[in-house]
Design a protein around this motif. Sequence first.
Motif, PDB file in Angstrom:
ATOM      1  N   GLN A 213       0.368  -4.127  -4.605  1.00 12.77           N
ATOM      2  CA  GLN A 213       0.703  -5.129  -3.581  1.00 12.77           C
ATOM      3  C   GLN A 213       0.186  -6.495  -4.006  1.00 12.77           C
ATOM      4  OE1 GLN A 213      -1.172  -5.114   0.393  1.00 12.77           O
ATOM      5  NE2 GLN A 213       0.891  -5.172   1.235  1.00 12.77           N
ATOM      6  N   ASP A 214       1.051  -7.473  -3.785  1.00 14.93           N
ATOM      7  CA  ASP A 214       0.819  -8.846  -4.215  1.00 14.93           C
ATOM      8  C   ASP A 214       0.385  -9.685  -3.001  1.00 14.93           C
ATOM      9  OD1 ASP A 214       1.202 -11.318  -5.369  1.00 14.93           O
ATOM     10  OD2 ASP A 214       3.386 -11.266  -5.249  1.00 14.93           O
ATOM     11  N   TYR A 215      -0.500 -10.629  -3.205  1.00 13.15           N
ATOM     12  CA  TYR A 215      -0.918 -11.540  -2.118  1.00 13.15           C
ATOM     13  C   TYR A 215      -0.432 -12.943  -2.458  1.00 13.15           C
ATOM     14  CZ  TYR A 215      -3.374  -7.681  -0.200  1.00 13.15           C
ATOM     15  OH  TYR A 215      -3.629  -6.452   0.363  1.00 13.15           O
ATOM     16  N   LYS A 216       0.641 -13.355  -1.777  1.00 16.40           N
ATOM     17  CA  LYS A 216       1.348 -14.574  -2.193  1.00 16.40           C
ATOM     18  C   LYS A 216       0.776 -15.853  -1.603  1.00 16.40           C
ATOM     19  CE  LYS A 216       5.839 -12.644  -3.310  1.00 16.40           C
ATOM     20  NZ  LYS A 216       5.744 -11.268  -2.807  1.00 16.40           N
ATOM     21  N   ARG A 217       0.136 -15.723  -0.428  1.00 14.39           N
ATOM     22  CA  ARG A 217      -0.307 -16.958   0.235  1.00 14.39           C
ATOM     23  C   ARG A 217      -1.546 -17.521  -0.458  1.00 14.39           C
ATOM     24  NH1 ARG A 217       2.754 -16.702   5.142  1.00 14.39           N
ATOM     25  NH2 ARG A 217       1.885 -18.716   5.688  1.00 14.39           N
ATOM     26  N   THR A 227       2.700 -18.878  -3.000  1.00 11.67           N
ATOM     27  CA  THR A 227       2.455 -19.195  -4.408  1.00 11.67           C
ATOM     28  C   THR A 227       3.165 -18.135  -5.245  1.00 11.67           C
ATOM     29  OG1 THR A 227       0.538 -17.750  -4.638  1.00 11.67           O
ATOM     30  CG2 THR A 227       0.126 -19.960  -3.775  1.00 11.67           C
ATOM     31  N   GLY A 228       3.002 -18.207  -6.560  1.00 10.43           N
ATOM     32  CA  GLY A 228       3.530 -17.149  -7.424  1.00 10.43           C
ATOM     33  C   GLY A 228       2.789 -15.841  -7.189  1.00 10.43           C
ATOM     34  N   GLY A 229       1.631 -15.881  -6.527  1.00 10.10           N
ATOM     35  CA  GLY A 229       0.815 -14.678  -6.285  1.00 10.10           C
ATOM     36  C   GLY A 229      -0.628 -14.992  -6.634  1.00 10.10           C
ATOM     37  N   LEU A 273      11.933  -2.839 -14.506  1.00 10.54           N
ATOM     38  CA  LEU A 273      12.547  -3.151 -13.225  1.00 10.54           C
ATOM     39  C   LEU A 273      11.420  -3.218 -12.199  1.00 10.54           C
ATOM     40  CD1 LEU A 273      15.467  -3.387 -12.153  1.00 10.54           C
ATOM     41  CD2 LEU A 273      15.283  -1.012 -11.435  1.00 10.54           C
ATOM     42  N   TYR A 274      11.503  -4.190 -11.323  1.00 12.72           N
ATOM     43  CA  TYR A 274      10.423  -4.361 -10.329  1.00 12.72           C
ATOM     44  C   TYR A 274      11.065  -4.614  -8.971  1.00 12.72           C
ATOM     45  CZ  TYR A 274       7.702  -8.127  -7.938  1.00 12.72           C
ATOM     46  OH  TYR A 274       7.142  -8.982  -7.039  1.00 12.72           O
ATOM     47  N   GLY A 275      10.904  -3.638  -8.089  1.00 10.71           N
ATOM     48  CA  GLY A 275      11.458  -3.773  -6.741  1.00 10.71           C
ATOM     49  C   GLY A 275      10.372  -4.196  -5.772  1.00 10.71           C
ATOM     50  N   GLY A 291      13.945  -8.170 -12.821  1.00  4.13           N
ATOM     51  CA  GLY A 291      14.164  -7.530 -14.127  1.00  4.13           C
ATOM     52  C   GLY A 291      13.028  -7.744 -15.088  1.00  4.13           C
ATOM     53  N   ARG A 292      11.787  -7.532 -14.637  1.00  2.00           N
ATOM     54  CA  ARG A 292      10.601  -7.848 -15.462  1.00  2.00           C
ATOM     55  C   ARG A 292       9.382  -7.264 -14.769  1.00  2.00           C
ATOM     56  NH1 ARG A 292       8.283 -11.376 -11.941  1.00  2.00           N
ATOM     57  NH2 ARG A 292       9.773 -12.163 -10.431  1.00  2.00           N
ATOM     58  N   PHE A 293       8.204  -7.374 -15.430  1.00  2.00           N
ATOM     59  CA  PHE A 293       6.963  -7.014 -14.757  1.00  2.00           C
ATOM     60  C   PHE A 293       6.709  -8.010 -13.630  1.00  2.00           C
ATOM     61  CE2 PHE A 293       5.781  -4.845 -18.778  1.00  2.00           C
ATOM     62  CZ  PHE A 293       5.375  -3.622 -18.241  1.00  2.00           C
ATOM     63  N   ALA A 294       6.048  -7.532 -12.571  1.00  3.06           N
ATOM     64  CA  ALA A 294       5.637  -8.426 -11.491  1.00  3.06           C
ATOM     65  C   ALA A 294       4.396  -9.192 -11.937  1.00  3.06           C
ATOM     66  CB  ALA A 294       5.319  -7.602 -10.253  1.00  3.06           C
ATOM     67  N   ASP A 295       4.266 -10.399 -11.431  1.00  2.00           N
ATOM     68  CA  ASP A 295       3.082 -11.208 -11.702  1.00  2.00           C
ATOM     69  C   ASP A 295       2.402 -11.496 -10.370  1.00  2.00           C
ATOM     70  OD1 ASP A 295       1.186 -12.808 -12.799  1.00  2.00           O
ATOM     71  OD2 ASP A 295       2.558 -14.357 -13.514  1.00  2.00           O
ATOM     72  N   PRO A 296       1.211 -10.966 -10.086  1.00  2.00           N
ATOM     73  CA  PRO A 296       0.259 -10.337 -11.014  1.00  2.00           C
ATOM     74  C   PRO A 296       0.342  -8.819 -11.128  1.00  2.00           C
ATOM     75  CG  PRO A 296      -0.875 -11.248  -9.047  1.00  2.00           C
ATOM     76  CD  PRO A 296       0.577 -11.276  -8.778  1.00  2.00           C
ATOM     77  N   GLU A 297       1.138  -8.110 -10.311  1.00  2.00           N
ATOM     78  CA  GLU A 297       1.031  -6.643 -10.231  1.00  2.00           C
ATOM     79  C   GLU A 297       1.242  -5.948 -11.585  1.00  2.00           C
ATOM     80  OE1 GLU A 297       2.951  -8.813  -8.424  1.00  2.00           O
ATOM     81  OE2 GLU A 297       3.996  -7.611  -6.933  1.00  2.00           O
ATOM     82  N   GLY A 298       1.958  -6.603 -12.507  1.00  2.00           N
ATOM     83  CA  GLY A 298       2.159  -6.017 -13.835  1.00  2.00           C
ATOM     84  C   GLY A 298       0.820  -5.735 -14.514  1.00  2.00           C
TER      85      GLY A 298
HETATM   86  N1  GLY Z   1       4.861 -10.741  -7.563  1.00  2.00           N
HETATM   87  C1  GLY Z   1       5.790 -11.794  -7.446  1.00  2.00           C
HETATM   88  C2  GLY Z   1       6.670 -11.931  -8.610  1.00  2.00           C
HETATM   89  O1  GLY Z   1       6.349 -11.458  -9.685  1.00  2.00           O
HETATM   90  O2  GLY Z   1       7.751 -12.493  -8.473  1.00  2.00           O
END
Ligand code: GLY
Length: 431
Positions: A213-217, A227-229, A273-275, A291-298
């Motif tokens: 789980q990403d924290y965007k705020r 933010t981007g995370g 793949l990142y849903g 279509g990539r790793f999540a940032d930062p979850e990757g």
């Molecule tokens: N976790 C947000 C993004 O990678 O787009």
Amino acid sequence: MTIKIILVGGGGREDALGRLIIQSGSSLVTVMANQNPSLAAISSRVIKIDENNPLSVIPDILNEKPDLVYIGPDGILDTDLADKLTANGVRVASPTRKAFQIESSKAYMRSLMKRYSIPGQVPFYLLDDAYDVETVLDTPGKEFAIKPVGLTGGKGVKVMGDQLPDKKSALTYARSILRKDKKVLLEEKIIGHEFSLQAFTDGIRIIPMPIAQDYKRAYEGDLGPNTGGMGSISDANHSLPFLSEQASSTALKIMKKVMESMEGEGNIFKGVLYGQFMQSRNNIYMIEMNGRFADPEGMNVLSIFKGDISDVLYGIADGNLSSVKDVRFLEKATVLKYIVPKGYGENPLPGKLKIDLAGLPEDISVYYSSVNGSLDEFEMTSSRALAILARGRTIEEASEMVETNLYRVHGEYHVRHDIGSSSLMKKKMYM
Ligand code: GLY
């Protein structure tokens, strides 16, 4: 597997991936716009890329005669780089530009889901007229997420009742997107727990990674601009404490159906793949597909990856992921907190940072993102700088481990201390 891999991208996800590539015995050449000190330290060569003209690196990449190329950043995936390298006989473990539409065009993704009756659909309106936007916004009892159709870097989405306090501000924002893009997407607002499922796929076979789980705020308590995370969490059981037992399997089924539909249309997707999903009271919805790793979850998932990443990337590129037997993830919780410039998300003030890496505990990883410099002293850009990640028995323990290692970072920066904290986790359980 011992091969020569070219990694395109100079951020934290590439840093985590690059280290796994080296661990697997392969050699690494990195193509990046910045001078990421960690990637530079493990690469046999760094090729500079002009992000405004990424195709100009093709001759350099071909000269290196790599066994495989992996492209990380979304901005570069949305160019012809993967297609042109493939046309030159290079093995590429990333999607073609057409397949990357699953992320670069929300209209493509939503229409694919509709045409193939894929579950998890969010009711949406793709509009090109401000009058129609106003009519939709007038729907009684409904609120909407307002999104540009194309890439937003996680920052273009605004939600009514959140960043958009009322209908007037929603209409103003939708109009600003219409002026720029001629189209705007209105999706019904779903309330619940958002989670990310990432997977390796060769277009047919799909290997899921742990949920995160990403924290965007930007600010503590999930306040402030998107933010981007700012950080991310994953749990030792590869789910999250506030998710239902079926969340992961339902999300995976949706992702498999997306893959099958794309394959059926001859638009085969190979890569990561990142849903992004939302668990509401009684359903799992697909919010976005990337279509990539999540940032930062990757970085959360790559930091606990056990196996041979070169094998996995080769399997993706060759359409032969079923031959890859060893993909495991440690049963550890992870918490990542991003060190960012003060004012990040609104008016960032980049500056210099120093980090003391002496005696870094084994369960702490420091990943370098948009920075330039050396391992212990570097300049931030206006984006995220450094990810401090801890592996622990629980999310709360990992969060504390990050906190006790923050003394190492010197300089003016902002970090969200609350990510993974017991008070924030308790709050989430009762949401
Ligand atoms: N976790 C947000 C993004 O990678 O787009």
